[in-house]
Each structure stands twice: as structure tokens, then as C-alpha cells.
Write a protein that holds these residues in place. Sequence first.
Motif, mmCIF file in Angstrom:
data_model
loop_
_atom_site.group_PDB
_atom_site.id
_atom_site.type_symbol
_atom_site.label_atom_id
_atom_site.label_comp_id
_atom_site.label_asym_id
_atom_site.label_seq_id
_atom_site.Cartn_x
_atom_site.Cartn_y
_atom_site.Cartn_z
ATOM 1 N N PRO A 237 -11.747 40.779 90.065
ATOM 2 C CA PRO A 237 -12.155 40.214 91.357
ATOM 3 C C PRO A 237 -11.372 40.907 92.470
ATOM 4 N N ALA A 238 -11.933 40.934 93.651
ATOM 5 C CA ALA A 238 -11.328 41.691 94.748
ATOM 6 C C ALA A 238 -9.887 41.258 95.013
ATOM 7 N N ARG A 239 -9.621 39.954 94.838
ATOM 8 C CA ARG A 239 -8.285 39.490 95.219
ATOM 9 C C ARG A 239 -7.293 39.509 94.063
ATOM 10 N N MET A 240 -7.673 40.018 92.912
ATOM 11 C CA MET A 240 -6.770 39.971 91.758
ATOM 12 C C MET A 240 -5.619 40.958 91.929
ATOM 13 N N THR A 241 -4.415 40.488 91.672
ATOM 14 C CA THR A 241 -3.269 41.386 91.775
ATOM 15 C C THR A 241 -3.234 42.311 90.553
ATOM 16 N N LEU A 242 -2.506 43.395 90.710
ATOM 17 C CA LEU A 242 -2.364 44.310 89.581
ATOM 18 C C LEU A 242 -1.653 43.597 88.425
ATOM 19 N N ALA A 243 -0.682 42.739 88.762
ATOM 20 C CA ALA A 243 0.041 42.005 87.713
ATOM 21 C C ALA A 243 -0.933 41.171 86.877
ATOM 22 N N ASP A 244 -1.764 40.403 87.545
ATOM 23 C CA ASP A 244 -2.713 39.558 86.813
ATOM 24 C C ASP A 244 -3.719 40.404 86.047
ATOM 25 N N CYS A 245 -4.137 41.492 86.649
ATOM 26 C CA CYS A 245 -5.099 42.369 85.989
ATOM 27 C C CYS A 245 -4.495 42.946 84.700
ATOM 28 N N LEU A 246 -3.266 43.418 84.788
ATOM 29 C CA LEU A 246 -2.623 43.976 83.595
ATOM 30 C C LEU A 246 -2.466 42.903 82.524
ATOM 31 N N THR B 234 4.429 42.585 81.189
ATOM 32 C CA THR B 234 4.746 42.500 82.616
ATOM 33 C C THR B 234 4.780 41.025 82.997
ATOM 34 N N HIS B 235 5.902 40.566 83.516
ATOM 35 C CA HIS B 235 6.061 39.136 83.778
ATOM 36 C C HIS B 235 5.914 38.804 85.258
ATOM 37 N N VAL B 236 5.558 37.563 85.495
ATOM 38 C CA VAL B 236 5.395 37.105 86.866
ATOM 39 C C VAL B 236 6.383 35.963 87.099
ATOM 40 N N GLY B 237 7.361 36.194 87.978
ATOM 41 C CA GLY B 237 8.402 35.185 88.193
ATOM 42 C C GLY B 237 8.309 34.501 89.534
ATOM 43 N N CYS B 238 7.531 35.068 90.469
ATOM 44 C CA CYS B 238 7.484 34.423 91.790
ATOM 45 C C CYS B 238 6.175 34.646 92.537
ATOM 46 N N GLU B 239 5.511 35.739 92.314
ATOM 47 C CA GLU B 239 4.288 36.109 93.053
ATOM 48 C C GLU B 239 4.539 36.263 94.547
ATOM 49 N N HIS B 240 5.806 36.363 94.929
ATOM 50 C CA HIS B 240 6.136 36.529 96.346
ATOM 51 C C HIS B 240 6.766 37.891 96.624
ATOM 52 N N GLY B 241 6.868 38.704 95.609
ATOM 53 C CA GLY B 241 7.506 40.005 95.819
ATOM 54 C C GLY B 241 9.020 39.939 95.872
ATOM 55 N N VAL B 242 9.608 38.869 95.392
ATOM 56 C CA VAL B 242 11.067 38.739 95.510
ATOM 57 C C VAL B 242 11.804 39.035 94.207
ATOM 58 N N CYS B 243 11.276 38.581 93.067
ATOM 59 C CA CYS B 243 12.095 38.582 91.851
ATOM 60 C C CYS B 243 12.090 39.902 91.091
ATOM 61 N N GLY B 244 11.051 40.693 91.234
ATOM 62 C CA GLY B 244 11.013 41.995 90.559
ATOM 63 C C GLY B 244 10.601 41.952 89.096
ATOM 64 N N ALA B 245 10.323 40.758 88.551
ATOM 65 C CA ALA B 245 9.950 40.669 87.131
ATOM 66 C C ALA B 245 8.677 41.439 86.836
ATOM 67 N N CYS B 246 7.821 41.580 87.852
ATOM 68 C CA CYS B 246 6.502 42.185 87.656
ATOM 69 C C CYS B 246 6.508 43.691 87.864
ATOM 70 N N THR B 247 7.703 44.279 88.000
ATOM 71 C CA THR B 247 7.781 45.709 88.335
ATOM 72 C C THR B 247 7.138 46.588 87.261
ATOM 73 N N CYS C 11 2.842 42.287 91.634
ATOM 74 C CA CYS C 11 2.292 41.069 92.231
ATOM 75 C C CYS C 11 1.959 41.282 93.703
ATOM 76 N N LEU C 12 2.430 42.385 94.265
ATOM 77 C CA LEU C 12 2.172 42.655 95.681
ATOM 78 C C LEU C 12 1.084 43.706 95.859
ATOM 79 N N MET C 13 0.494 44.117 94.748
ATOM 80 C CA MET C 13 -0.489 45.186 94.814
ATOM 81 C C MET C 13 -1.786 44.629 94.241
ATOM 82 N N LEU C 14 -2.893 44.929 94.860
ATOM 83 C CA LEU C 14 -4.163 44.488 94.298
ATOM 84 C C LEU C 14 -4.571 45.452 93.181
ATOM 85 N N ALA C 15 -5.262 44.914 92.208
ATOM 86 C CA ALA C 15 -5.724 45.768 91.110
ATOM 87 C C ALA C 15 -6.578 46.902 91.665
#
Lengths: 161, 765
Positions: free
Chosen positions: A17-26, A35-48, A59-63
Motif C-alpha cells: 500500500p502507498a503508505r506502508m513503511t519499508l520496515a513493515d514491507c520487509l 528487522t525490528h520495530v521499536g518506536c515507529e518514530h525514527g528514534v530507537c534505530g531498531a529498524c535500521t 520505519c521512516l522510509m516508505l516501501a
Amino acid sequence: MSVQFVVNGRKVEVDPPARMTLADCLRQQVKLTGTHVGCEHGVCGACTVIVDGEAMRSCLMLAAQADGATIMTIEGLSSDAELTPLQLAFKKNHGLQCGFCTPGVLMTLHALLTQEPYASEERIRDVLSGNLCRCTGYIPIIESALEARAAYQDQARSAQA
Amino acid sequence: MRTVNTYIGSPVERVEDYRFLRGEGQYVGDLVREGQWHAAFVRSPVGHGVIRNIDCSAALAWPGVKAVLTAADIEGEIPKIPFRRPNPTIGPYAQPIIASGKVRYFGEPVAVILAESAEIAEDALAAIVLDIEQLPAAIDRQTCMSDKVVLFDHPGSNIATVFHANKGEVDAAFAAADVTVRGQFSTQRQTALPMETRGLLAEWDPKSNHLTVYGAAKLPFFNRKTMADLMGLPETAVDYIEVDVGGGFGARGEFYPEDFLVAFAARKFHKPIRWIEDRREHLTAIGHSREAECDVELAFSKDGTLLGMRGDLFVNVGAYVRPNGMTPVRNAAQFMSGPYRIPAIHLQAHAYVSNKTPAGTYRGPGRYEGSFFIERLMDLGAARLGMDRLALRRRNLVTDAEMPYPLAPVLPSDGRAETNCDSGDYRVCFDKCLEEFGWAQKAEFDGKLIDGRYHGLGIACFIEGGASGPSETARMEIEADGSVAVYAGSSAIGQGLETVLSQIAADALEISIDRIKLYHGSTTYLKEGWGSYGSRATVMGGSAVIDAATKLLEAFKVAAASRLKLDPSELTIVDGVARAKDGRSVPFDEVASMEIKADGRFDNWKPTYSYGTSAVHLAVDPGTGHVDVIDYTIVDDVGRIINPLTLHGQVTGAVVQGFGSAFSEELVYDADGTLLVGSLADYLIPVATDYPHVHCVSMESFPSPINPLGAKGAGEGGIISVGGAVANAVASALRDFGVQPSRMPLNPQRVWELIQDGKKALAST
Ligand code: FES
Ligand code: FES
């Protein structure tokens, strides 16, 4: 929307979907849940993850923005059953406890040490300050990174030779 | 205690790491079920109010939304979450599994949206129309304790319980004192903040009437019982399954309202229901902790001998009393004396409710708070007595000759009868810490202005209760390939449990660690079990493993003997092989078909007490109020070190968490009860650049006499003394300004203000 990228050496085509983040897509579409999601705010870095050689917060990038990119996730760090020197150093120095931040931490360090194999301890700490870890207090993570640095230096030397 | 060990005591690398380092860990957020629905919680947007109406019609019409649940969907009375440690007065304060009639904190669940995707469920949150009439909120201690705003009409008071810690004749002690010192101190509201938020996946099997909950942590067996009771099911109809857990620290794994609601929805709709908490809701929903104040007094004779302690503690426990919401309060009362010999104690610890998120435990619950209070008082006492603060502490530390040393009993009792420290000489770590830290050499910097920064040294001592009772279980089975499956009642919360219990099992069975397969934390493995809380998993779980191993070897011997037609006493077991004198032998795998298994158990109500001392050298920038930790040394005695690598990791991690407590983390509310912290950008946990200088030394001078390992719980100690040590060092650094920190955290703004206040006070004298 069809999006194509190469992840861990494998070509994939997804339909996020257009709004899906790369994290969720992966995690959801490519089924790479390392790839983990710890905040979805771009703060924790777990999704790097590493996108075209740069450590990025997925989490800050769209798929859709990853179309045509070459991506490395934690699953692609070691291709076979062996661990890389970075992973081995983490095991030896107890650079992880719960393991939740670990994929992001390893991606950040792999990108950094690939680009800057001679990064100083201070530089490593500085770059790593974008990855939160609640368990380790970071000290063993830095020890692990410093130990693994030599392997990246060897690699850089042999690439030059 | 076994003396020959291959694995216990060695820095065995963790068996968990391989999967975590390759992204192959499996956390609850990684689980997916065919046809699953996703839950999102509608939460109270106000701190206190009366629910007039919840209009779900627009949300129900939202494409992809399957259902919305509110209190109206629960038949009969809304169930309340039971207490883990009940007492006679807290009953009316239990948390209902969903708000009905009233909301009492910002973030309290009022409805659940179920949808075909998490995105849709979250989108539809905005379509719920909540009509809530806002009420004045009770936020601070004065308002709450004056009962101006009352949260519960029955019993009409915000005081949930008053705990009393009593020992000796305290009035006589104060009457006989040469010097007394009194102070008011406070620690701020915080949360444990594991990096993985909570999550649950519940499945209902209508054919067998069976509920399975994935995402268990900490207390799978207690939570199973709670769930079964609330659902009106037999315990056997519920299973809790533990997958990898991204940190616990006391907060994750307690029974929360979401646990019930997710499972309720799974049963009602016959669908797998998945809920993964987002970070913002995590901050409002998971247990908070540490919001405590005190007004306490110490009595000394003129040689510095502690004679007595008395006073009051006040703990803000939030809107409801959660399953372990009283633990920090009672602990603060009992452990404020710390490692010091205080013959007479009377403390009253008041637990009051407020319009904030309900509190629970966070690593070192009550002990961190109590340690900060008494360590500040010890420094103030030393100044008053004109004594060196090191000498004052050393004189009052409990010694080996006094063991078992009784702590003050606490009433109302929650069943923890034993209050004795088990073993140790608390001066041992103290002396070692001063030496490792180099106090004598560093003393010249203390209170000095060097290159524009004021340097200070601080010290604080602690004890850490561990090995929480009552019991733990383990089962072992010989497998077809000659390996041994170990099923443990303890649960893993990211602390390396698999490795530590494997070490203990391998040594007890005298086989290679590669032959141990460890399974833990799920209720499917064992009939009964407890879990991981109160620094208990290694001691309690490890002791149960030893018991199971002893029994397994017995059973193996009997099986091997029957095969060889010998008496079991004629066999010796070496490396998983039973050998007879005539040279015949039977290895593990040959008897696997005979189903050799053994159940082990360890029952124990007596806690272990690790203890230690920490010293800190820091520098304060008077222009910004920023504090730089130059060196932090902690020495603890854990009785017996099972794995120095993981122990060191626990202590280091705990110390750095403690710096978050001391310097930056704070959950701030406004006067209406709105939580002002919404992301990790405003809840400031330590980052990699903050605290690089932590030096941890662990000793095993005094094994615990109360378990076969000699080990003591050790996961929490590192955090306990940080606040006191840091605050004492800041006071010492800023002595020129007469600064005496009394409120935490010591963030730059507060330190800067303390300096300004000090300057003003100096100017006016
Ligand atoms: S999940 Fe992307 S930075 Fe936290
Ligand atoms: S290892 Fe648990 S958050 Fe880093």
C-alpha cells in the motif's frame, strides 16, 4: 503499486500500500522479521537496514521509496551458517542481551565499518548513539565493534591490493 | 554445593546469541496466523472523567473493521485483575479489565477495535466518539492525600495501604541519640522501557474450548491462572506460550487489561487476535514506577553508630493497584536500611492512588528509592557528626558475625515471612570498591574546580534481595539421540536464562553442554511453574534443575542396571554413560526408549541478598548544569558466579539504566492528568555516548547457605545505588554553593537551578 528491490542479494517484487513503511514491507511482505520495530518514530534505530550502502531507519522510509534499491537486512549479514567477525565479536563480548535492538545495531555498525574501517572509538560511539539499547549499557557493544574493526580493515586492505 | 564444575563459573558464550545475531529470534510481533484480526485500544484522553457515552457507529462502518468491544460487551460485573501479593486494604483499588462508568488515568482502555489489519484498527480509533465529562484530577501528593479529589467512592480515600516497618524501640533510640539528621527527598516517576513493546497473540480453539496466549513473559503460570479465573475456564484450558522477549526489567509480563481483552475477543469471535503495542501507548499503558517521597530521620551516637531510623514514605501508585503495585512500597519500607545495622526502625510507607498510569515494579523496586534516601542521609549525617563519610558507612555496615541479620519486618504482611540477610560481610565489597576505584588517589579532586568544571566523589552501598519464593520446577528427559531435554518453569526475558540453566544442567549431569536442550517459560511444558521476577530465575530455576538432574541420573542408573542385570550400586556414571566394573556400559541414548524422566523442584521462601558498594567520580559544568560521569566503579558479592560474562552484562546494563534514573528519565504529567511524554524523543534513556566509564567487579566471597548453588540473585543490584552515589557526588562537587540535591532526576536544568539557588543563598548571607 509494484515495487522492486534487491534484498540480501535476492530480487523481490512486492505490492505495498502507498503508505506502508519499508520496515513493515520487509517484515510483512518479504517475511524478513529480523528487522525490528521499536518506536515507529525514527528514534530507537531498531529498524535500521542498509539501503544502497547507507544505514537507514526503515520505519521512516516508505516501501515505495525503495524501488530500485539494493537493501541489506540482518538476515543478509552472514550468508551461510557461519557468523561474520562482527557477529562473532558480539557473541564473545556479550554485546547483546534480549537481542531486540541487535539487528539495528549490527546494521548501523556494518555500514559504518564498511565505509570507515578506521573509525575511532569516539566516532563509533557517536554513530551508535542513534541506536537505543536498554539491556547492555552499550559498553560491550562498543567492545564488540572495536574488536570487529580489524576484520573490516583487513577487508579494506585486500580490496585495495 | 558441587565443587567440580566444567561450566559453572566460566564465561560460556550464550546459546541464544546465534539466532539473535542472524535475525532469527522470534518475538511476538513476528507471529502471524491465518485469518487473524488486529486489535487497537481506544484509550482515555483525559486523566479523570465520567464516561457519558461511547459512540462506535462510525468506527463499525469503517471498511475493514470487524467489531468494537466496550464494557457493555462484558456480561455481568466487569472483572478486576487480582493481586499477586494481596493485603487487607487494597481490594477496592484493583484494576477493572476495561473502564466502565469512570476513567481514572490518561491511557486507560475504554474500547477495543478489531479489524482486518493493524492499520485499519488504528485508523478507526479516530472514528470513535467518546463523550467523557472531565473531572478534576489528583496528580500530586498533597491533592491525593488530602482526599480533595477521590478516585473511588468506596472506600472514599486515596490511601490504598500504609505499610509499617518496625524493629526495636525507635523512640528510645532517638531519645538516646547525640546527633539526629532529617531530610525530605524524592525520586521521579519512570518506567522500565524494554526496547520491545508489549504484544499478544491469542487463539481460541472452539473444538476443545482451549485458549492459547503467545507473548508470555515473567509469570506465565500466574497469568494462566488469572486468565482462567477471569474467563471462568479450568486452568488446563489455557496455555501461555513464551517466545523471545525483548527485555522485561520488572514491567513486562504482569497481567494487564489488554491481556484479558485480547483473549476475550479471540474467544468471542473465534479468531486469532493479535495486538502489538505502539511506543506511545506503551508509555501510557505499561506499569510506571519510582514516584516516591520521604521525610525520614536518622539517629546516631557521637561516634557515628547508627541507633535508629524513623519517618514516612509516600508512594504514588497511580490510578489502580496492579498485581504487584504494592511491591515497591513495601520494599522501600523494608530496604531503606540497606546494608546498614540499624537496631531500631519505624517507617510508615503510604501508598496513595492518583490519576496517573498504575504503577508496578521496575528493576530494584523500592530498593533504588530507599537507597537514594538513606545514602543522602548518611552523607548529611557524616557532615553533622564531623566524620568522614567513608568511616561512617564502614562502621555501620553489617558484618559476617551478625549473619543471618534480620531486616525490619513489614506489616501488613504479604506472606513473605523471612526477613533475614543470608550471608556476607558488607565491608568486603566496600573496601574492595574503594581500592578498585582508587578513592585515596581521586580524593584530591573532590570539590575542586578544574578546567571550569566542579569535580566530586560519591559513594553508596546496597543490598539486593533475590531468589523470590516460593518454588520452581524443572523436568528432564533423555532423548533418543542421547541428549537431555530440560523443561524449566523459569522464563527468559532477555537475560541469558537458556545459557545459565544449560550450564547448571550440564554440570549437574556431568555431560557436555551441547547435549542440553533447554525449553522454558511456557505452561505447556510443566504442570506448575513460577517464572522470572525478583532476581530468582538462576537461583530458584537452577536449584530445581539440580534436583531434576540428581533424580534423572538415579533413574538412568536403575534403567541401565536392569538392562545389565546388575544392582544400580554397581554402576558409575561418567559423561552420560553408565559403566559396570566388568567393562560393560550403557549410554543415555540406549535407554531413551524407556522414557527416562525426572521432575525436580526447589521450594524456598528465604531470599538471598547480594550486596555491594559503588563509587563515582563526576564533573559538573556550572554553566549548563550538565554532569559528566568520569568513573563509576561497582563491586558486588553474588555468592556464586554462574557465568561471569552474563553477570557482568547484567551489572553493567543495570548501572547504565540507573544513570537514566539519576539524570534524565521522567514521566511528566500536567495538572489535568495528561501524560506529556509521548515518544522516545522525550523520554530520555541513556545513549551510547553518555556513560562510557563503568567498571564492574563481582566477588563470590560468601556463598548463600540456602540453595545448592550458593548463588544469589544478581540482576538488579547494579541499579540500586546509582541515585545515591550520583547525588552524593553532585553535592560534594558543588559544596562551595552549599548544594544538597534532594529531588531526582539531576538533569541539567535542575543542577543549574541548584547552583543558582546556592549562589543566591550565599549572596544573601
Ligand atoms: S522503529 Fe524505526 S527508529 Fe524506532
Ligand atoms: S540487547 Fe536488549 S535492547 Fe539491546
